[in-house]
Enzyme design. Structure first.
Site, PDB file in Angstrom:
ATOM      1  N   LYS A  72       0.600  -1.056   6.949  1.00 29.50           N
ATOM      2  CA  LYS A  72      -0.820  -1.383   6.961  1.00 29.50           C
ATOM      3  C   LYS A  72      -0.966  -2.673   7.736  1.00 29.50           C
ATOM      4  O   LYS A  72      -0.342  -3.683   7.399  1.00 29.50           O
ATOM      5  CB  LYS A  72      -1.355  -1.570   5.530  1.00 29.50           C
ATOM      6  CG  LYS A  72      -2.789  -2.113   5.492  1.00 29.50           C
ATOM      7  CD  LYS A  72      -3.331  -2.337   4.083  1.00 29.50           C
ATOM      8  CE  LYS A  72      -4.759  -2.891   4.143  1.00 29.50           C
ATOM      9  NZ  LYS A  72      -5.347  -3.143   2.803  1.00 29.50           N
ATOM     10  N   GLY A  76      -6.036  -1.612   8.708  1.00 30.60           N
ATOM     11  CA  GLY A  76      -6.272  -2.290   7.442  1.00 30.60           C
ATOM     12  C   GLY A  76      -7.729  -2.602   7.169  1.00 30.60           C
ATOM     13  O   GLY A  76      -8.041  -3.260   6.169  1.00 30.60           O
TER      14      GLY A  76
END
Lengths: 298, 298, 298, 298
Positions: free
Chosen positions: A169, A194
């Site tokens: 992420k 993200g």
């Protein structure tokens, strides 16, 4: 069976952790919230992420949240446990606990207190040690805004070669670097945006999904944005992107967790207060937030 | 007739300024280079941009470069003059000179020496003063890596309302912010990606073109990437994006102007040395660059 | 009786936390190290500071370290407990525990995970809540390199007015700001240099002491530097400052905790390994460190 | 005879460049201002420094300012010319011009537009090329706030070995680094504080003087601070330091050149407006500045 990078395609949300008025854990509300998210097309959840105020919980509370979540998450949605410790030994301990409780994967932020010491080599060794010891696959979590460290392309490439590290992420929003990383890593490593604010551009250059705070309060719309982008319907994707941007901004950069929790309430979930020193929204802010949400057609 | 935001659609390149071996201006080579770029599908040029080593030239040299370029640029390609002065009065003087020489527009970087004083209000007033005085349309140039200032969304929105400010080149690569700016401004203000490394993601969220260093050495490929993206053919765009990324990295972040000029030579244009203290590539670096270019299929 | 700002004059050291070869706590070694430091002119200790790898310890380990230290620290030396939690509630809990164990004061780093939310108001409210609830006086800990937040002059001034907030350790090394803060606050608030590298300049403008990593391995020399400066013997102070600088650099910015622990061993204390992902020094580094220490005449 | 590092001891001021109401050069006022500064104990002047709005002047104006200043500066005060060009060739040209006009030394800020390319090697080679070509001694000018580059200890050490590079003005205020640099270089290289805000701490660790904006409006007081510090009279130095700090802050970080010029007027020199986009102080700001100056007993 262990999940793989392919399972990380789609939209995930790092869920908020509900507290009662006295800031104690509200586990019933957590389960009720999950029950409602389960009816959405989200691919899964991160429990104890940044939006889950993980750093605000003590060791015991973290375990209780993971256990409560596990009971409510169905088999067709992934449960990813957020882990954030400074020492290798404690990260391994927490990851094993999460695995035992039944998490499908762990999302592990890099240590960052001793910034000057966190060379690429140290960080790579750190993730390898975790990945070797972890019973479940792990994903990197690059979050320079919180950690002050932007993990290098080299760290990600090295880590992508470990069979038990299946993705990342990235909240940096650095598209040139994300593009290079996607070129570097193979199909067995999933790069996830993200934030909704750069989900569309990230998908354009090869990201396969996102872990989005906005998924808490607009799960269907986030999934729709993902699907429009994957289908190459850029005009529609762009229009939806613009519509969602102000809401996303409100619940992240502008008002943070306080904004996210107020928005949850407005959208029918339990919100409650963040933990101090974070503050809940005041009345004027709530009114402004309500307008932003309404203007976005949510 | 004055150009408008619509004329800024497409791919532009900030051309290198050729020097002889003794670092003196090589205006014949400049014109020969332009003659060759004129045969490509580029929409136009920035003369005296960062890649043109503008800050390395004295006042007289800048005028000579603009005049030489003007003679060689045909009517179907835009000539945009880069301007970078710290004072309002000198920026106005230089912009008027560029207009007199025949530039179609001016690309104006914000003052940055007194960073602490460059509030949003000061910057907006600065651009308004220039736009009021300029005979030709102007575009903002946001380049935080060189200036240390990332112009705020508010500055751009205010400036977009001035009829003589028609667009912005943004090299920050900040997609969330670029998305917000594109939502803010109307159709009469063109947002242009400042690097190939985020052209594709920028187009995905509504940028209308790019001013790309890579256009110096791969004009056709940059235009192809632009057209694939605009057509929503994301898979092909993504593949081309990945192919070009390493070349772009080599001639910008990694080796800068020295790399760009070496690549120009390899691709058939005149390169020559950059001005000291910038350095030309050494032999080993040239060999590595040649491999990168070949690997990209250029 | 509660200590006051006047008790913070002099030189303190944030002691290292010893681990066995398997990285488990080595409490006997901790007590033996303290016994030796007790023979030096140090004014006291910070237990569980940054140099004590506080962030590497779990909740239980922290309590055990505090209890072991308490047993070994005599009445004529201060025991200051380092506290670093993100939530107000947990910081209060840990501070009360430290007080119960017998710490004289607590050194409390600001929360920093949600950087964008940590306004001056939030931070001031945070410290006021802690100070109101704490049975022992507290001191601010400003450490921008680790936290990414440089607490504003306003926060410090506000906090200095709370009777239970008696000082600040500042590691920023920002002399203009430190000078302004010292001008702002009265005699009831002690400003302490956070590193030997700027102890002398800080004392010159009115700091009253220091909390120095170097105190671990050169306590007598650090105290001597302090006393020379306070006596206005600048030439001698300057010579000692220069002599100690390379050692200080080696055990902080350059090699961090690994360097500090190796130096402890060379100087007769127990060192042992830091906790992973931090690494102990290799042989070549140890040899270089030994030379640096010898060259400084330690 | 060429000056040496020993001649840089003491307090210098980077003088403001006066403009008329229409922002044109006011050379008569420049000479009148200098005549008054000549009666103070200042050791000399920097002409065309940052506080002289050097970057706001065109090539011809810079020469006119240098010539006017030269006529007014007596033999017992140094005339240092500020130079700031991006290319080696133009820096050499400007330095030679300054020498011809009669400057005693040149203060040369590092190139900074292509930040990513400005390695320690490039910067060292740059200064060596200038020093080799310059008829007068040169001093480094490290100004990270404006340039975004903080020259490394290695660059300074290397440069200190060139016989024609005799010192450095450092505005970073980084005391640990300044201390290391002073330890590195010998007596033939003078390190000068770039602001009154850290003059006292810098002198404590071995700096030999300062180039201080505050010297424009409080030359006697700045020299007094210098002399108190050199005499080891720290209590008195500290009191004066505190008294001057708010004034210094007002004419630098807070209000910049606009503040400096307003303060000049209040103190009996010619001020006039800064060049746009910098702005003069408004009435409310002037009133506040007057109070700050009065409170400091000036």
């Amino acid at each position: 069976m262990a999940i793989s990078a392919a399972d990380l395609r789609g939209v995930f949300t790092p869920i908020a952790t509900p507290f009662n008025g006295d800031e104690s854990l509200a586990l019933c509300e957590l389960r009720r919230n999950l029950a409602r998210w389960n009816e959405t097309p989200l691919a899964g959840y991160v429990i104890l992420g940044s939006n889950g105020e993980s750093c605000m919980l003590d060791e015991d509370e973290k375990l209780r949240v993971l256990r409560a979540a596990r009971k409510e998450i169905p088999g067709n949605k992934l449960m990813i446990a957020g882990i954030g410790e400074e020492s290798t030994r404690h990260t391994i301990t927490r990851t094993k606990q999460a695995a035992e409780i039944g998490a499908d994967a762990a999302l592990i932020v890099n240590p960052s207190y001793y910034k000057g010491m966190m060379s690429s080599l140290i960080l790579t060794n750190y993730y390898f040690a975790i990945a070797d010891a972890s019973p479940i696959p792990i994903t990197l979590y690059n979050m320079p805004l919180a950690t002050g460290i932007d993990m290098s392309r080299e760290v990600v490439l090295e880590c992508s070669r470990h069979p038990n590290i299946i993705g990342m992420k990235d909240t940096s929003g650095n598209m040139p670097k994300m593009g290079e990383i996607i070129s570097d890593v193979g199909e067995n490593f999933a790069v996830l945006a993200g934030s909704m604010s750069f989900l569309l551009p990230a998908l354009a250059i090869g990201a396969v999904g996102g872990i989005l705070a906005l998924g808490n309060i607009a799960p269907a719309e986030c999934v729709e944005l993902y699907e429009l982008a994957m289908a190459g319907r850029l005009d529609q994707a762009r229009a939806l992107h613009r519509r969602l941007l102000p809401v996303n901004q409100a619940i992240t950069a502008r008002w943070g967790i306080g904004g996210l929790k107020a928005a949850l309430e407005m959208r029918g979930w339990y919100g409650g207060p963040p933990r101090s020193p974070l503050t809940p929204l005041g009345d004027a802010q709530r009114a402004e937030l309500a307008t932003i949400i309404r203007d976005a057609g949510l």
